[in-house]
Design a protein around this motif. Structure first.
Motif, PDB file in Angstrom:
ATOM      1  N   LYS A  80       0.841  -1.200   0.000  1.00  0.00           N
ATOM      2  CA  LYS A  80       0.000   0.000   0.000  1.00  0.00           C
ATOM      3  C   LYS A  80       0.877   1.251   0.000  1.00  0.00           C
ATOM      4  CE  LYS A  80      -3.413   2.463   2.818  1.00  0.00           C
ATOM      5  NZ  LYS A  80      -2.653   3.588   3.326  1.00  0.00           N
ATOM      6  N   ARG A  81       1.877   1.273   0.852  1.00  0.00           N
ATOM      7  CA  ARG A  81       2.780   2.421   0.936  1.00  0.00           C
ATOM      8  C   ARG A  81       3.511   2.627  -0.396  1.00  0.00           C
ATOM      9  NH1 ARG A  81       4.057   1.166   5.661  1.00  0.00           N
ATOM     10  NH2 ARG A  81       5.719  -0.272   5.137  1.00  0.00           N
ATOM     11  N   SER A  82       3.973   1.538  -0.995  1.00  0.00           N
ATOM     12  CA  SER A  82       4.662   1.627  -2.288  1.00  0.00           C
ATOM     13  C   SER A  82       3.726   2.129  -3.380  1.00  0.00           C
ATOM     14  CB  SER A  82       5.238   0.270  -2.677  1.00  0.00           C
ATOM     15  OG  SER A  82       6.233  -0.130  -1.778  1.00  0.00           O
ATOM     16  N   LEU A  83       2.483   1.670  -3.357  1.00  0.00           N
ATOM     17  CA  LEU A  83       1.491   2.121  -4.329  1.00  0.00           C
ATOM     18  C   LEU A  83       1.254   3.624  -4.173  1.00  0.00           C
ATOM     19  CD1 LEU A  83      -1.791   0.329  -5.226  1.00  0.00           C
ATOM     20  CD2 LEU A  83      -1.806   2.738  -4.750  1.00  0.00           C
ATOM     21  N   GLU A  84       1.079   4.073  -2.938  1.00  0.00           N
ATOM     22  CA  GLU A  84       0.865   5.499  -2.699  1.00  0.00           C
ATOM     23  C   GLU A  84       2.076   6.322  -3.131  1.00  0.00           C
ATOM     24  OE1 GLU A  84      -2.271   5.099   1.034  1.00  0.00           O
ATOM     25  OE2 GLU A  84      -0.116   5.098   1.438  1.00  0.00           O
ATOM     26  N   ASN A  85       3.271   5.805  -2.897  1.00  0.00           N
ATOM     27  CA  ASN A  85       4.487   6.502  -3.331  1.00  0.00           C
ATOM     28  C   ASN A  85       4.569   6.568  -4.857  1.00  0.00           C
ATOM     29  OD1 ASN A  85       5.321   7.016  -0.714  1.00  0.00           O
ATOM     30  ND2 ASN A  85       6.606   5.181  -0.604  1.00  0.00           N
ATOM     31  N   ALA A  86       4.208   5.480  -5.514  1.00  0.00           N
ATOM     32  CA  ALA A  86       4.226   5.471  -6.983  1.00  0.00           C
ATOM     33  C   ALA A  86       3.244   6.499  -7.533  1.00  0.00           C
ATOM     34  CB  ALA A  86       3.910   4.069  -7.510  1.00  0.00           C
ATOM     35  N   LEU A  87       2.074   6.599  -6.907  1.00  0.00           N
ATOM     36  CA  LEU A  87       1.104   7.605  -7.343  1.00  0.00           C
ATOM     37  C   LEU A  87       1.648   9.020  -7.130  1.00  0.00           C
ATOM     38  CD1 LEU A  87      -2.170   6.000  -5.952  1.00  0.00           C
ATOM     39  CD2 LEU A  87      -1.497   6.192  -8.366  1.00  0.00           C
ATOM     40  N   ALA A  88       2.257   9.236  -5.971  1.00  0.00           N
ATOM     41  CA  ALA A  88       2.819  10.557  -5.666  1.00  0.00           C
ATOM     42  C   ALA A  88       3.937  10.928  -6.633  1.00  0.00           C
ATOM     43  CB  ALA A  88       3.331  10.585  -4.230  1.00  0.00           C
ATOM     44  N   ASP A  89       4.658   9.913  -7.120  1.00  0.00           N
ATOM     45  CA  ASP A  89       5.760  10.139  -8.063  1.00  0.00           C
ATOM     46  C   ASP A  89       5.304  10.094  -9.525  1.00  0.00           C
ATOM     47  OD1 ASP A  89       7.503  10.384  -5.936  1.00  0.00           O
ATOM     48  OD2 ASP A  89       8.181   8.294  -6.039  1.00  0.00           O
ATOM     49  N   TRP A  90       4.002  10.074  -9.744  1.00  0.00           N
ATOM     50  CA  TRP A  90       3.416  10.060 -11.088  1.00  0.00           C
ATOM     51  C   TRP A  90       3.878   8.846 -11.891  1.00  0.00           C
ATOM     52  CZ3 TRP A  90       0.860  14.448 -13.729  1.00  0.00           C
ATOM     53  CH2 TRP A  90       0.429  15.416 -12.834  1.00  0.00           C
ATOM     54  N   LYS A  91       3.788   7.685 -11.276  1.00  0.00           N
ATOM     55  CA  LYS A  91       4.158   6.435 -11.928  1.00  0.00           C
ATOM     56  C   LYS A  91       2.947   5.509 -11.950  1.00  0.00           C
ATOM     57  CE  LYS A  91       8.940   6.731 -10.314  1.00  0.00           C
ATOM     58  NZ  LYS A  91       9.952   6.111  -9.447  1.00  0.00           N
ATOM     59  N   PRO A  92       1.956   5.795 -12.810  1.00  0.00           N
ATOM     60  CA  PRO A  92       0.726   5.009 -12.804  1.00  0.00           C
ATOM     61  C   PRO A  92       0.929   3.542 -13.188  1.00  0.00           C
ATOM     62  CG  PRO A  92       0.725   6.558 -14.636  1.00  0.00           C
ATOM     63  CD  PRO A  92       1.915   6.876 -13.785  1.00  0.00           C
ATOM     64  N   GLY A  93       1.873   3.250 -14.057  1.00  0.00           N
ATOM     65  CA  GLY A  93       2.133   1.853 -14.425  1.00  0.00           C
ATOM     66  C   GLY A  93       2.628   1.044 -13.239  1.00  0.00           C
ATOM     67  N   GLU A  94       3.556   1.639 -12.491  1.00  0.00           N
ATOM     68  CA  GLU A  94       4.075   0.981 -11.292  1.00  0.00           C
ATOM     69  C   GLU A  94       2.965   0.837 -10.247  1.00  0.00           C
ATOM     70  OE1 GLU A  94       7.271   2.060  -7.802  1.00  0.00           O
ATOM     71  OE2 GLU A  94       7.769   2.647  -9.856  1.00  0.00           O
ATOM     72  N   ALA A  95       2.153   1.879 -10.092  1.00  0.00           N
ATOM     73  CA  ALA A  95       1.044   1.823  -9.135  1.00  0.00           C
ATOM     74  C   ALA A  95       0.051   0.723  -9.514  1.00  0.00           C
ATOM     75  CB  ALA A  95       0.341   3.172  -9.057  1.00  0.00           C
ATOM     76  N   ASN A  96      -0.197   0.572 -10.800  1.00  0.00           N
ATOM     77  CA  ASN A  96      -1.114  -0.472 -11.253  1.00  0.00           C
ATOM     78  C   ASN A  96      -0.577  -1.858 -10.906  1.00  0.00           C
ATOM     79  OD1 ASN A  96      -3.528  -1.307 -12.753  1.00  0.00           O
ATOM     80  ND2 ASN A  96      -2.023  -2.175 -14.164  1.00  0.00           N
ATOM     81  N   ALA A  97       0.704  -2.078 -11.140  1.00  0.00           N
ATOM     82  CA  ALA A  97       1.311  -3.377 -10.798  1.00  0.00           C
ATOM     83  C   ALA A  97       1.246  -3.606  -9.293  1.00  0.00           C
ATOM     84  CB  ALA A  97       2.763  -3.423 -11.281  1.00  0.00           C
ATOM     85  N   LEU A  98       1.477  -2.574  -8.513  1.00  0.00           N
ATOM     86  CA  LEU A  98       1.417  -2.706  -7.056  1.00  0.00           C
ATOM     87  C   LEU A  98      -0.005  -2.949  -6.576  1.00  0.00           C
ATOM     88  CD1 LEU A  98       4.004   0.063  -6.247  1.00  0.00           C
ATOM     89  CD2 LEU A  98       4.191  -2.335  -5.526  1.00  0.00           C
ATOM     90  N   SER A  99      -0.994  -2.407  -7.286  1.00  0.00           N
ATOM     91  CA  SER A  99      -2.387  -2.672  -6.896  1.00  0.00           C
ATOM     92  C   SER A  99      -2.709  -4.156  -7.076  1.00  0.00           C
ATOM     93  CB  SER A  99      -3.360  -1.793  -7.689  1.00  0.00           C
ATOM     94  OG  SER A  99      -3.463  -2.204  -9.034  1.00  0.00           O
ATOM     95  N   ASP A 100      -2.209  -4.757  -8.134  1.00  0.00           N
ATOM     96  CA  ASP A 100      -2.399  -6.200  -8.332  1.00  0.00           C
ATOM     97  C   ASP A 100      -1.715  -6.982  -7.221  1.00  0.00           C
ATOM     98  OD1 ASP A 100      -3.863  -5.833 -10.676  1.00  0.00           O
ATOM     99  OD2 ASP A 100      -2.102  -6.047 -11.968  1.00  0.00           O
TER     100      ASP A 100
END
Length: 118
Positions: A80-100
């Motif tokens: 969850k923390r990594s997903l939120e960090n990816a979103l904050a860093d404007w990395k939607p692809g990484e956030a999507n992988a972390l959501s899975d």
């Protein structure tokens, strides 16, 4: 970004009512079965991770159950923390992988959770 228009990258649970169907044992551990009076908290995927953490920390649950769930919950919190960090860093692809990955960890937690008593 414009002067008056802010662009954000975010994640939210499209159908919060599905959380209870997908992870019923975790939903019960996090929020109980009877809705409390008054305003209800958001009950999405990200909120489930936080609510589970609170439930295990402050709830009156057996120590062996806590010991079983806490290591996997730590992984969920990290995802969850990594997903939120990816979103904050404007990395939607990484956030999507972390959501899975987060949903996979929640499925593993659901399998470890004690059965619901009917």
């Amino acid at each position: 970004m414009g002067k008056h228009l802010q662009v954000i990258v975010s994640a939210y649970t499209y159908r919060p009512e599905d959380i209870e169907k997908v992870w019923p044992k975790l939903h019960h551990l996090a929020w109980g079965e009877v809705p409390a009076a008054g305003p209800q908290p958001k009950k999405g995927v990200l909120e489930l991770v936080d609510a589970l953490g609170d439930a295990l920390l402050f709830g009156n649950h057996p120590k062996d159950m806590k010991a079983t769930l806490e290591p996997k919950l730590a992984v969920a919190k990290s995802r969850k923390r990594s997903l939120e960090n990816a979103l904050a860093d404007w990395k939607p692809g990484e956030a999507n992988a972390l959501s899975d990955q987060l949903e996979d960890v929640l499925a593993e937690l659901e399998a470890l959770a004690p059965p619901l008593i009917d």
